[in-house]
Design a protein around this motif. Structure first.
Motif, PDB file in Angstrom:
ATOM      1  N   VAL A 140      54.805  15.514  -3.938  1.00  0.00           N
ATOM      2  CA  VAL A 140      54.665  16.430  -5.064  1.00  0.00           C
ATOM      3  C   VAL A 140      53.499  16.018  -5.953  1.00  0.00           C
ATOM      4  O   VAL A 140      52.725  16.862  -6.430  1.00  0.00           O
ATOM      5  N   ALA A 141      53.358  14.718  -6.178  1.00  0.00           N
ATOM      6  CA  ALA A 141      52.239  14.223  -6.981  1.00  0.00           C
ATOM      7  C   ALA A 141      50.909  14.557  -6.316  1.00  0.00           C
ATOM      8  O   ALA A 141      49.965  15.035  -6.965  1.00  0.00           O
ATOM      9  N   ALA A 142      50.817  14.318  -5.009  1.00  0.00           N
ATOM     10  CA  ALA A 142      49.585  14.625  -4.278  1.00  0.00           C
ATOM     11  C   ALA A 142      49.324  16.121  -4.264  1.00  0.00           C
ATOM     12  O   ALA A 142      48.173  16.576  -4.342  1.00  0.00           O
ATOM     13  N   GLY A 143      50.400  16.905  -4.177  1.00  0.00           N
ATOM     14  CA  GLY A 143      50.257  18.360  -4.196  1.00  0.00           C
ATOM     15  C   GLY A 143      49.683  18.867  -5.501  1.00  0.00           C
ATOM     16  O   GLY A 143      48.935  19.857  -5.531  1.00  0.00           O
ATOM     17  N   ALA A 144      50.011  18.182  -6.603  1.00  0.00           N
ATOM     18  CA  ALA A 144      49.460  18.572  -7.908  1.00  0.00           C
ATOM     19  C   ALA A 144      47.942  18.387  -7.915  1.00  0.00           C
ATOM     20  O   ALA A 144      47.210  19.206  -8.481  1.00  0.00           O
ATOM     21  N   VAL A 145      47.468  17.326  -7.275  1.00  0.00           N
ATOM     22  CA  VAL A 145      46.024  17.106  -7.178  1.00  0.00           C
ATOM     23  C   VAL A 145      45.403  18.149  -6.251  1.00  0.00           C
ATOM     24  O   VAL A 145      44.332  18.706  -6.534  1.00  0.00           O
ATOM     25  N   ALA A 146      46.080  18.448  -5.148  1.00  0.00           N
ATOM     26  CA  ALA A 146      45.575  19.436  -4.196  1.00  0.00           C
ATOM     27  C   ALA A 146      45.386  20.798  -4.852  1.00  0.00           C
ATOM     28  O   ALA A 146      44.421  21.518  -4.566  1.00  0.00           O
TER      29      ALA A 146
END
Length: 364
Positions: A140-146
């Motif tokens: 989820v954290a990486a998805g926020a950056v994506a």
């Protein structure tokens, strides 16, 4: 060999275990100059955070994220990405490993306990270690950056089925998703799901669910033929989520019941001079390449394997045994899988955006 990384140009590697001191991820390939603050990432993590209702695990984790690298202040004073690896970390603060003492030598039926033991000869029985859905916080954290890489794309998810109880699609309203603890777009199903999950929870059991993720604003042209298909990568990304046992794009399995006439997404020219599809059975992808329509993916999540009801199993010494799992578990893990599915959609599309740009330029 490392199988903890997803992506080609936008690459995400996660690390950590359920009951370790922390979990984290490294994002490599994020373009420079994108404004990024921890608060923006935190907003998405808060949607997934445990303990927000009686229908999810009561483990109390604030999931407070910190950015350790890959950002710097530009001349305007903004914190922006530098183009170097972005490292994110979340401390685990509410582990209760003692809850798993009784099952440390036993394999939970339906769980990865047995296969991890068979592959590695060792397993972290405390919450499942690496196989725990705790790892998905970093997705989820990486998805926020994506999402910051593809700001023109809007990605939303919803829970569309719990057990045998499905939403009424004629009542679909995205505004309702944030108004109930189930991420339901149908206000009319909430009471039914509430009563049903209360029964499941009080019985110490669990149930599965179906989640739908929709990405709007994706331009036509992302993806590549044969082995670089958007739907291929989406299917793999969704299938990589803990407890997922089925994925479909667009009409999915239901397409097998359609005729060629019914399945064909007919096209006309719109008043704006752009092609307009009259339906979307393809789920926004044809030949592995985006059509410009909404990209629609659904995935099915199995019931949580950690239940109070005694089940037959074996132990690591080869003896028959019975097992009953205590501790704090989701009666329906599908609820918190909604923001995880959104994140995986964002990661795949950010990667395909950069791959498209690298092969043919900015494009449409």
């Amino acid at each position: 060999m490392s199988y903890n990384t997803i992506g080609h140009l936008f690459r995400v590697t996660t690390w950590g275990e359920s009951h370790g001191p922390s979990i984290g991820c490294v994002i490599d390939g994020c373009p420079p100059g994108i404004a990024l603050a921890a608060e923006e990432i935190q907003a998405f993590l808060d949607k997934r955070r445990p303990g927000q209702s009686r229908f999810t695990t009561q483990r109390r984790e604030p999931d407070a994220v910190r950015i350790l690298s890959g950002v710097f202040q530009d001349d305007a004073g903004r914190q922006v990405t530098t183009g170097t690896p972005i490292s994110l970390i979340i401390d685990n603060v509410d582990q209760r490993g003692r809850d798993y003492t009784d099952i440390k030598d036993k394999f939970r039926p339906g769980h990865a306990d047995f296969t991890y033991w068979q592959k590695y000869g060792i397993r972290d029985y405390r919450g499942g270690g690496r196989s725990s859905a705790r790892e998905t916080a970093m997705r989820v954290a990486a998805g926020a950056v994506a999402r910051k890489v593809i700001p023109s794309v809007t990605i939303r998810g919803a829970l569309v089925q719990i057990g045998r109880h499905r939403i009424d699609r004629s009542r679909w309203n995205w505004e309702e998703v944030g108004n109930n603890p189930f991420f339901s777009p149908d206000a009319g199903i909430v009471e039914t799901w509430t009563s049903y999950l209360d029964e499941v929870r009080k019985a110490g059991s669990s149930v599965g669910a179906v989640i739908e993720i929709v990405a709007e604003g994706t331009p036509a042209g992302w993806g590549a033929p044969i082995y670089g298909k958007v739907d291929q990568d989406l299917a793999g990304a969704m299938m990589s989520i803990n407890a997922v046992k089925g994925v479909e794009i667009g009409a999915g399995m239901a397409a097998a019941e359609l005729t060629g006439e019914d399945n064909a997404d007919e096209i006309r020219m719109g008043n704006d001079g752009r092609p307009q599809f009259l339906s979307n059975n393809a789920g926004g992808i044809l030949g592995g390449i985006s059509t410009g329509q909404p990209i629609v993916a659904r995935f099915a999540v199995k019931p949580t394997s950690s239940i109070l009801t005694p089940r037959r199993t074996i132990d690591r010494f080869g003896h028959d045994a019975d097992i009953s799992t205590k501790g704090r578990h989701d009666p329906c893990v599908g609820i918190r899988a909604v923001p995880v599915g959104e994140a995986m959609m964002a990661i795949v599309l950010a990667d395909h955006c950069l791959r498209h740009r690298g092969q043919v330029g900015p494009g449409p």
